[in-house]
Structures are given as structure tokens and as C-alpha cells.
Scaffold this active site. Structure first.
Site, PDB file in Angstrom:
ATOM      1  N   SER A 147       0.851  -1.191   0.000  1.00 45.42           N
ATOM      2  CA  SER A 147       0.000   0.000   0.000  1.00 45.42           C
ATOM      3  C   SER A 147       0.883   1.235   0.000  1.00 45.42           C
ATOM      4  O   SER A 147       2.011   1.209   0.511  1.00 45.42           O
ATOM      5  CB  SER A 147      -0.886   0.006   1.249  1.00 45.42           C
ATOM      6  OG  SER A 147      -1.486   1.262   1.445  1.00 45.42           O
ATOM      7  N   TYR A 160      -1.616  -0.402  10.291  1.00 48.31           N
ATOM      8  CA  TYR A 160      -1.819  -1.056   8.996  1.00 48.31           C
ATOM      9  C   TYR A 160      -0.678  -0.668   8.057  1.00 48.31           C
ATOM     10  O   TYR A 160      -0.071  -1.513   7.399  1.00 48.31           O
ATOM     11  CB  TYR A 160      -3.166  -0.629   8.411  1.00 48.31           C
ATOM     12  CG  TYR A 160      -3.411  -1.060   6.995  1.00 48.31           C
ATOM     13  CD1 TYR A 160      -3.916  -2.325   6.715  1.00 48.31           C
ATOM     14  CD2 TYR A 160      -3.168  -0.201   5.922  1.00 48.31           C
ATOM     15  CE1 TYR A 160      -4.156  -2.729   5.409  1.00 48.31           C
ATOM     16  CE2 TYR A 160      -3.404  -0.591   4.615  1.00 48.31           C
ATOM     17  CZ  TYR A 160      -3.902  -1.855   4.361  1.00 48.31           C
ATOM     18  OH  TYR A 160      -4.130  -2.249   3.068  1.00 48.31           O
TER      19      TYR A 160
END
Length: 255
Positions: A147, A160
Site C-alpha cells: 500500500s 496497517y
């Protein structure tokens, strides 16, 4: 991308994509399948698997679907064993499964959330490849889906983001460990309107802000992510390993 514009780089190849019954994972499986791969898709629920298999078969894709919660050791082993039993080898593994159980700041996060983030986003990728590695063919390819938050973890996705940072290091380490017969690379998507990111992308103000942060003034699509993944998995990227491609429309925090 239209089927007529897609090549056939994966004829005769076998590809496993985890968490692949919707969103980015589904688009990756579809792209690899349209390019000729036999694709093995999986997710936690049988109903989702059946529905995704049906959609892919309607497009003429050779597809095999299995239930696999990546944190379940037996289901991971079954995913690999059934794939090898059916197709005889593994050429591509795309590790896409991820979780984000909490938006708490890191120092206020429950231990159970920390454990789940580490387990789903990092540890299970390693364990799945431990099972798969004996069956990887020469010239095989692994792609991790990280990501853009790996480079600058945002406040609401801090831990995350940190787990996604770990995938960048894992990509480097495994590229060395599995060379020269297997390449290992990574795709770092920007914000893509999927069910996983719906709490961000469904907010019109936040969505507009995210679009403005990109050079291309739009959010990414699942097809954008699938195209980059297919490139890295294909022989077109045969001299690329240990690398991360950011696919974020110019919204990047690295040189």
C-alpha cells in the site's frame, strides 16, 4: 481493460491469488486469467468463492476456487496441495490478503488488533510461501500487494501502514533468498474505491481530497492494480526482482 486489448503472457501458467473474490484481488485473478493463466482464487466464504468462479468462467477463464482463510494453517496447506494436484505446478503467487481491524493510534491499540494485523498482513504471507515454495516452477514469480501507506503511514491507518512497510522489506529479503529461479516484487496501490476502503472512498469530501493529492486527479481502479501486478508477474519483468512499484497516480511520498 477490454479483453481485446489484453495479451496472452500467461499461457500455460498457474497462478494463485489470495483474497481474490472481490476488489483488487478479483481484478488481478481476472487479468491473469484473461492472459491465459489457470487461476486459483480463494477467500474466507464459500458463497463468495462460488460467485467469483462463476463470473470468471463466464469470461472463458480456467479457474479453480477454494475457501482459504489465510490464518488457517490447514486451509493454506489445502490451497497449495489442491492447486498442485489439479495443475501440477505453481508459476505465480499473488499475496493480497489484508486486514485492518482498528483505526486506533498505535500506542492505544489492543494487543488482539496488533496480533491480527501482523498475522494477516505479514506472517501468513510467509507461511503460505513456505508451503508453496517446494512447488514453484523455475522462472516463477511472487507479487505482494502492499500500500502507499507503507511509505507514510497515515494517522487513521498507522499500524496497517507499518505492516505494509514490512512487506517492502519482505520483498527485498525473499528476492535474495529465492533467486535466481523465482522473482519477488511488490505493488503499492494508492487509494482505490473497493469495499475494503469504502469508509474512505464513500466520503465525498475525503474522496475529493484524495483525488486532489494525485497528479492524475483521480483515484485508482482495481484494473490499474491488476495491470501492474500482471506486468511484474510476467516475463516482461524478467529482469526485475526485489522492487516495489507504486501505483497511485502520482500521490507518492518517495523519490
Amino acid at each position: 481493460m477490454e479483453k481485446s486489448k489484453i495479451g496472452r503472457r500467461f499461457e500455460g501458467k498457474v497462478a494463485i491469488v489470495t483474497a481474490s473474490t472481490q476488489g483488487i484481488g478479483f481484478s488481478i485473478a481476472r487479468r491473469l486469467g484473461l492472459e491465459g493463466a489457470s487461476v486459483v482464487i480463494s477467500s474466507r466464504r464459500q458463497g463468495n468463492v462460488d460467485e467469483a468462479v462463476e463470473k470468471l468462467k463466464e469470461e472463458g477463464i480456467e479457474v479453480f476456487g477454494l475457501v482459504c482463510h489465510v490464518s488457517n494453517a490447514q486451509q493454506r496447506k489445502n490451497l497449495i496441495e489442491q492447486t498442485v494436484q489439479k495443475y501440477g505446478k505453481i508459476d505465480v503467487v499473488v499475496s493480497n490478503a489484508a486486514a485492518n481491524p482498528s483505526v486506533d493510534p498505535i500506542l492505544k491499540m489492543q494487543e488482539s488488533s496488533l496480533d491480527k494485523l501482523w498475522e494477516i498482513n505479514v506472517k501468513t504471507s510467509i507461511l503460505l510461501l513456505q508451503d508453496a515454495s517446494p512447488h514453484l516452477s523455475k522462472g516463477s514469480s511472487i507479487v505482494f500487494i502492499s500500500s502507499i501507506s507503507a511509505f507514510q503511514p497515515p494517522a487513521s491507518l498507522a499500524m496497517y501502514g507499518v505492516t505494509k512497510t514490512a512487506l517492502l522489506g519482505l520483498t527485498k529479503a525473499l528476492a535474495t533468498e529465492l533467486a535466481p529461479h523465482t522473482r519477488v516484487n511488490c505493488v503499492a496501490p494508492g487509494f482505490v474505491p473497493t469495499h475494503f476502503a469504502s469508509y474512505i472512498t464513500n466520503n465525498k469530501t475525503m474522496r475529493k481530497s484524495l483525488e486532489e493529492q494525485t497528479s492524475l486527479k483521480r483515484l485508482g481502479t482495481t484494473e490499474d492494480m491488476a495491470a501492474a501486478t500482471a506486468f511484474l508477474a510476467s516475463d516482461d519483468a524478467s529482469y526485475i526482482t526485489g522492487e516495489t512499484i507504486v501505483v497511485a497516480g502520482g500521490a507518492s511520498s518517495r523519490l
